[in-house]
Design a protein around this motif. Sequence first.
Motif, PDB file in Angstrom:
ATOM      1  N   ARG A  61       5.826  57.846  59.870  1.00 42.58           N
ATOM      2  CA  ARG A  61       5.324  58.860  58.948  1.00 42.58           C
ATOM      3  C   ARG A  61       5.503  58.387  57.521  1.00 42.58           C
ATOM      4  O   ARG A  61       6.301  57.489  57.225  1.00 42.58           O
ATOM      5  CB  ARG A  61       6.086  60.176  59.133  1.00 42.58           C
ATOM      6  N   LEU A  62       4.766  59.014  56.626  1.00 40.51           N
ATOM      7  CA  LEU A  62       4.966  58.870  55.196  1.00 40.51           C
ATOM      8  C   LEU A  62       5.343  60.248  54.665  1.00 40.51           C
ATOM      9  O   LEU A  62       4.574  61.200  54.811  1.00 40.51           O
ATOM     10  CB  LEU A  62       3.706  58.333  54.520  1.00 40.51           C
ATOM     11  N   ARG A  63       6.515  60.340  54.075  1.00 34.60           N
ATOM     12  CA  ARG A  63       7.043  61.637  53.624  1.00 34.60           C
ATOM     13  C   ARG A  63       6.897  61.763  52.107  1.00 34.60           C
ATOM     14  O   ARG A  63       7.355  60.897  51.351  1.00 34.60           O
ATOM     15  CB  ARG A  63       8.506  61.776  54.033  1.00 34.60           C
ATOM     16  N   SER A  64       6.250  62.833  51.691  1.00 27.90           N
ATOM     17  CA  SER A  64       6.042  63.063  50.267  1.00 27.90           C
ATOM     18  C   SER A  64       7.376  63.298  49.566  1.00 27.90           C
ATOM     19  O   SER A  64       8.186  64.127  49.997  1.00 27.90           O
ATOM     20  CB  SER A  64       5.118  64.264  50.057  1.00 27.90           C
ATOM     21  N   ARG A  65       7.602  62.567  48.477  1.00 26.84           N
ATOM     22  CA  ARG A  65       8.862  62.693  47.739  1.00 26.84           C
ATOM     23  C   ARG A  65       8.881  63.914  46.822  1.00 26.84           C
ATOM     24  O   ARG A  65       9.927  64.287  46.296  1.00 26.84           O
ATOM     25  CB  ARG A  65       9.076  61.453  46.863  1.00 26.84           C
ATOM     26  N   THR A  66       7.697  64.522  46.642  1.00 25.50           N
ATOM     27  CA  THR A  66       7.595  65.640  45.709  1.00 25.50           C
ATOM     28  C   THR A  66       6.387  66.484  46.061  1.00 25.50           C
ATOM     29  O   THR A  66       5.552  66.085  46.874  1.00 25.50           O
ATOM     30  CB  THR A  66       7.458  65.113  44.261  1.00 25.50           C
ATOM     31  N   GLU A  67       6.270  67.631  45.470  1.00 22.35           N
ATOM     32  CA  GLU A  67       5.045  68.410  45.595  1.00 22.35           C
ATOM     33  C   GLU A  67       3.960  67.707  44.778  1.00 22.35           C
ATOM     34  O   GLU A  67       4.161  67.380  43.609  1.00 22.35           O
ATOM     35  CB  GLU A  67       5.289  69.822  45.062  1.00 22.35           C
ATOM     36  N   GLN A  68       2.821  67.478  45.396  1.00 21.30           N
ATOM     37  CA  GLN A  68       1.784  66.708  44.712  1.00 21.30           C
ATOM     38  C   GLN A  68       0.409  67.022  45.300  1.00 21.30           C
ATOM     39  O   GLN A  68       0.288  67.542  46.418  1.00 21.30           O
ATOM     40  CB  GLN A  68       2.052  65.198  44.829  1.00 21.30           C
ATOM     41  N   THR A  69      -0.632  66.688  44.540  1.00 26.22           N
ATOM     42  CA  THR A  69      -2.013  66.817  44.994  1.00 26.22           C
ATOM     43  C   THR A  69      -2.689  65.462  44.870  1.00 26.22           C
ATOM     44  O   THR A  69      -2.622  64.825  43.809  1.00 26.22           O
ATOM     45  CB  THR A  69      -2.784  67.857  44.156  1.00 26.22           C
ATOM     46  N   VAL A  70      -3.309  65.035  45.950  1.00 21.62           N
ATOM     47  CA  VAL A  70      -4.018  63.757  45.983  1.00 21.62           C
ATOM     48  C   VAL A  70      -5.518  64.041  46.002  1.00 21.62           C
ATOM     49  O   VAL A  70      -5.996  64.845  46.805  1.00 21.62           O
ATOM     50  CB  VAL A  70      -3.614  62.936  47.224  1.00 21.62           C
ATOM     51  N   LYS A  71      -6.242  63.382  45.120  1.00 22.22           N
ATOM     52  CA  LYS A  71      -7.699  63.572  45.049  1.00 22.22           C
ATOM     53  C   LYS A  71      -8.409  62.395  45.715  1.00 22.22           C
ATOM     54  O   LYS A  71      -8.024  61.231  45.519  1.00 22.22           O
ATOM     55  CB  LYS A  71      -8.143  63.709  43.595  1.00 22.22           C
ATOM     56  N   ILE A  72      -9.443  62.706  46.502  1.00 22.48           N
ATOM     57  CA  ILE A  72     -10.253  61.696  47.192  1.00 22.48           C
ATOM     58  C   ILE A  72     -11.709  61.947  46.810  1.00 22.48           C
ATOM     59  O   ILE A  72     -12.446  62.673  47.486  1.00 22.48           O
ATOM     60  CB  ILE A  72     -10.049  61.757  48.719  1.00 22.48           C
ATOM     61  N   PRO A  73     -12.171  61.364  45.696  1.00 25.40           N
ATOM     62  CA  PRO A  73     -13.506  61.681  45.164  1.00 25.40           C
ATOM     63  C   PRO A  73     -14.643  61.424  46.144  1.00 25.40           C
ATOM     64  O   PRO A  73     -15.617  62.188  46.174  1.00 25.40           O
ATOM     65  CB  PRO A  73     -13.611  60.754  43.937  1.00 25.40           C
ATOM     66  N   ALA A  74     -14.552  60.368  46.938  1.00 21.95           N
ATOM     67  CA  ALA A  74     -15.651  60.043  47.850  1.00 21.95           C
ATOM     68  C   ALA A  74     -15.892  61.145  48.874  1.00 21.95           C
ATOM     69  O   ALA A  74     -16.991  61.263  49.422  1.00 21.95           O
ATOM     70  CB  ALA A  74     -15.373  58.724  48.563  1.00 21.95           C
ATOM     71  N   LEU A  75     -14.872  61.953  49.117  1.00 21.81           N
ATOM     72  CA  LEU A  75     -15.001  63.060  50.072  1.00 21.81           C
ATOM     73  C   LEU A  75     -15.028  64.411  49.377  1.00 21.81           C
ATOM     74  O   LEU A  75     -15.068  65.450  50.059  1.00 21.81           O
ATOM     75  CB  LEU A  75     -13.831  63.027  51.065  1.00 21.81           C
TER      76      LEU A  75
END
Length: 338
Positions: free
Chosen positions: A251-265
């Motif tokens: 797994r990859l565990r988020s170290r913080t609250e965050q929002t990731v943007k994926i422009p192509a989608l």
Amino acid sequence: MSPFRLTRTLPEDATEAALRADVLHGLTCSPKTLPPKWFYDAHGSELFDKITELPEYYPTRAEREILAARANEIAQATDARTLIELGSGSSEKTRLLLDALPALHTYVPVDVSESALTQAGHALIAERPELDVHALVADFTAPLLLPRTPGPRLVAFLGSTIGNLLPAERAAFLASLRAVMAPGDTLLLGTDLVKDESVLVAAYDDAAGVTAEFNKNVLTVVNRELGADFGPEAFTHVVRWDAEHEWIEMRLRSRTEQTVKIPALDLAVDFADGEDLRTEISAKFREDGVRYELAAAGFDLTRWFNSPGQLYGLALATPARPPSAPFPAADRITACVR
């Protein structure tokens, strides 16, 4: 010298379309997931090669030990004239089988990477000018359309890659494989075995941190191909042993609250502090379980080879009958919930 032939069964844009579909589906699921096949761009493949040489990572060495010691027995049990290898990659371990099959006429490596197939194919022809190499650019988890080749055929699926499939996916895969195999053909299946948890976890969480870098490479792939803004440093590599299902999870565990943007989608994905993104399962097997899953798909397990220390197993199986449904619907594991 035999010519190198390559047949593409995937559309030119199949890889991009599959990535977009997997990312959209996986990152809108709960829990969030991404398939492990997206680790393997050029850098990811280099990292995995390093992983196979680490002291903690035993599967590659254990499988090679079995092949080195038992390849002649495997060859005698199959009398194969064609070797088909699913997920062939560099075809490195396969050379042990090629050397042991005296009647071999044709080698059919199957992989999604045209560059890997081309490089390995030309190298094999240079080493074995009498060998007919017909590479197939295909996704082995989809129904296979195999070229016509001399029989009997040995179908090899090594590296315990089958462990990356969920139980229902394994059932479907084995059934589809059985559907394209004829009487006299043989399946050689690599399976990593259940063992002490500390050994298993260490194999996926090495002290040098190579597997952690490999795990985070999936984020780099999504960034590059889909314009996402994942910060790999904002995630921690996590490995756990699921004793109930007998599989390792990366797994990859988020170290913080965050929002990731994926422009192509046109997608924004929110991660809570401490939220996990599952990037791989790697199921571990027992001989009886392998026998059951093979039988449910229409195979008879005819030979079983263990590595020293019972770390790894190779199953030799032959088509027995048409496949049946191996898992009742209630027993199937759901990958994610939309």
